[in-house]
Design an enzyme around this catalytic site. Structure first.
Site, short mmCIF file in Angstrom:
data_model
loop_
_atom_site.label_atom_id
_atom_site.label_comp_id
_atom_site.label_asym_id
_atom_site.label_seq_id
_atom_site.Cartn_x
_atom_site.Cartn_y
_atom_site.Cartn_z
N CYS A 72 20.26 13.81 6.93
CA CYS A 72 21.05 12.84 6.16
C CYS A 72 22.56 13.11 6.23
CB CYS A 72 20.59 12.79 4.71
SG CYS A 72 18.88 12.26 4.55
N HIS A 127 26.42 9.24 0.77
CA HIS A 127 25.10 9.06 1.38
C HIS A 127 24.20 8.42 0.33
CE1 HIS A 127 21.27 9.59 3.11
NE2 HIS A 127 20.92 10.59 2.35
N ASN A 184 17.16 4.87 1.55
CA ASN A 184 17.83 5.99 2.21
C ASN A 184 17.63 5.85 3.72
OD1 ASN A 184 18.59 8.43 3.30
ND2 ASN A 184 17.55 9.69 1.74
#
Ligand code: ACO
Length: 326
Positions: free
Chosen positions: A114, A253, A283
């Site tokens: 990520c 993020h 996500n």
């Protein structure tokens, strides 16, 4: 000469198919209410059968090039942050390079889960600062849907597919008054391999010879995210002699609305200064920051001269931040 990286353009791409929480709740034992209240997620995009990470990355790259008023011939380098490459090798970035028709320059993938976009941005920025590259395409692209266990409700509800890209361009800032302020001010990266096992995929070429599926200790990850992100944000501000009140936009993020809210609260930032896409995209790992950035630049929220802070944490653990004067 002294160079700094300026973001000359951005672009993004989402697969057509939308999977809502309600539809997901017909496949696993969950509800829209549970997912939305724990994570802020309402829906996610899922790549079509045969639609690869390189396809998503290519579409985002085309839009970023157009936005920057550049062509693939202008590029020296392609860095693709991804955890879901098309193949074990070669690097998906080289495939994108070929799709763009580039016949020169270099292309490689970067794996930081990520945090992949922040890590890629940092590497690109360092190539530009040292004068080794002038124009770099930085992409975050993922087809996370391919590595999910669709029977595991604790993970499959959290992720989605997508891609975002930026074009970095070297600006000669030596002796130019004021101009030196624009562009990437600094990037800050961290990793701590002691926490490999709180977020990982149980496969790989040298271990199981299978692709594997995502596993996560959600609460542990949450705890580390709040602490690590607050730390790296302060590190970035201190390095530039700036304070929390100087930040115009937080582009985090997009893991979980509760993590975003926690970071914003720590920074003393009002909700309308945080770019949020997690409700619609879920996500998307390395793709989430450039997807959010592109949205806020194109709808006019992020404007020239503003201070933009990006931050991410992901498997590894890896985490980092980038401060940009737009
Ligand atoms: N639907 C319904 N119930 C569920 C679901 C679901 N999708 N998933 C888990 N549950 C149940 C669990 O089984 C458990 O039931 P039990 O009490 O009977 O055992 C209960 O809900 C509570 O589970 P927890 O895991 O304790 O729930 P929590 O409140 O911690 O929320 C979550 C889980 C959303 C994953 C949270 O821990 C979190 O946000 N963690 C951060 C992880 C993250 O964002 N990871 C993304 C990758 S890393 C990154 O990008 C930073």
């Amino acid at each position: 000469m002294k160079f700094r990286s300026v973001i000359a353009g951005c672009g993004s791409y989402l697969p057509e198919r939308i999977l809502t929480n309600d539809e997901l709740s017909t496949k696993v034992e969950t509800t829209d209410e549970w997912i939305a209240s724990r994570t802020g997620i309402r829906q996610r995009h899922i790549a079509a059968e045969g639609e690869l990470t390189s396809d998503l990355a290519y579409q985002a790259a085309l839009k970023a090039l157009e936005h920057a008023g550049k062509t693939a011939d202008d590029l020296d380098m392609v860095i693709l942050g991804t955890t879901t490459p098309d193949q074990t090798f070669p690097a998906t970035a080289t495939r994108v390079q070929a799709m763009l028709g580039m016949t020169r320059g270099i292309a490689f993938d970067l794996q930081a889960v990520c945090s992949g976009f922040i890590f890629s941005l940092s590497v690109a920025d360092n190539f530009i600062r040292t004068g080794q590259a002038k124009t770099v395409l930085v992409i975050g692209a993922e087809t996370f849907s391919r590595i999910l266990d669709w029977e595991d409700r604790t993970t499959c509800v959290l992720f989605g597919d997508g891609a975002g890209a930026v074009i970095l361009e070297a600006a000669d800032t030596s002796g130019v008054d004021g101009e030196g302020e624009r562009g990437i001010l600094s990037t800050h990266l961290h990793s701590d391999g002691r926490f490999n096992d709180i977020l990982y995929v149980d496969g790989g070429p040298s271990s199981t010879q299978t692709v594997g599926r995502v596993h996560m200790a959600g609460r542990e990850v949450f705890r580390h995210a709040v602490v690590n992100l607050a730390g790296v944000v302060d590190e970035a501000l201190t390095a530039n002699g700036l304070s929390r009140t100087d930040i115009d936009w937080l582009v985090p993020h997009q893991a979980n609305k509760r993590i975003l809210d926690g970071t914003a609260r720590k920074l003393g930032l009002a909700e309308d200064h945080v770019v949020v896409t997690v409700d619609r995209h879920a996500n998307t790992s390395a793709a989430s920051i450039p997807l959010a950035l592109d949205e806020a630049v194109r709808d006019g929220r992020i404007r020239p001269g503003q201070l933009v802070l990006m931050e991410a944490m992901g498997g590894g653990l890896t985490w980092g931040a980038a401060l940009v004067r737009w």
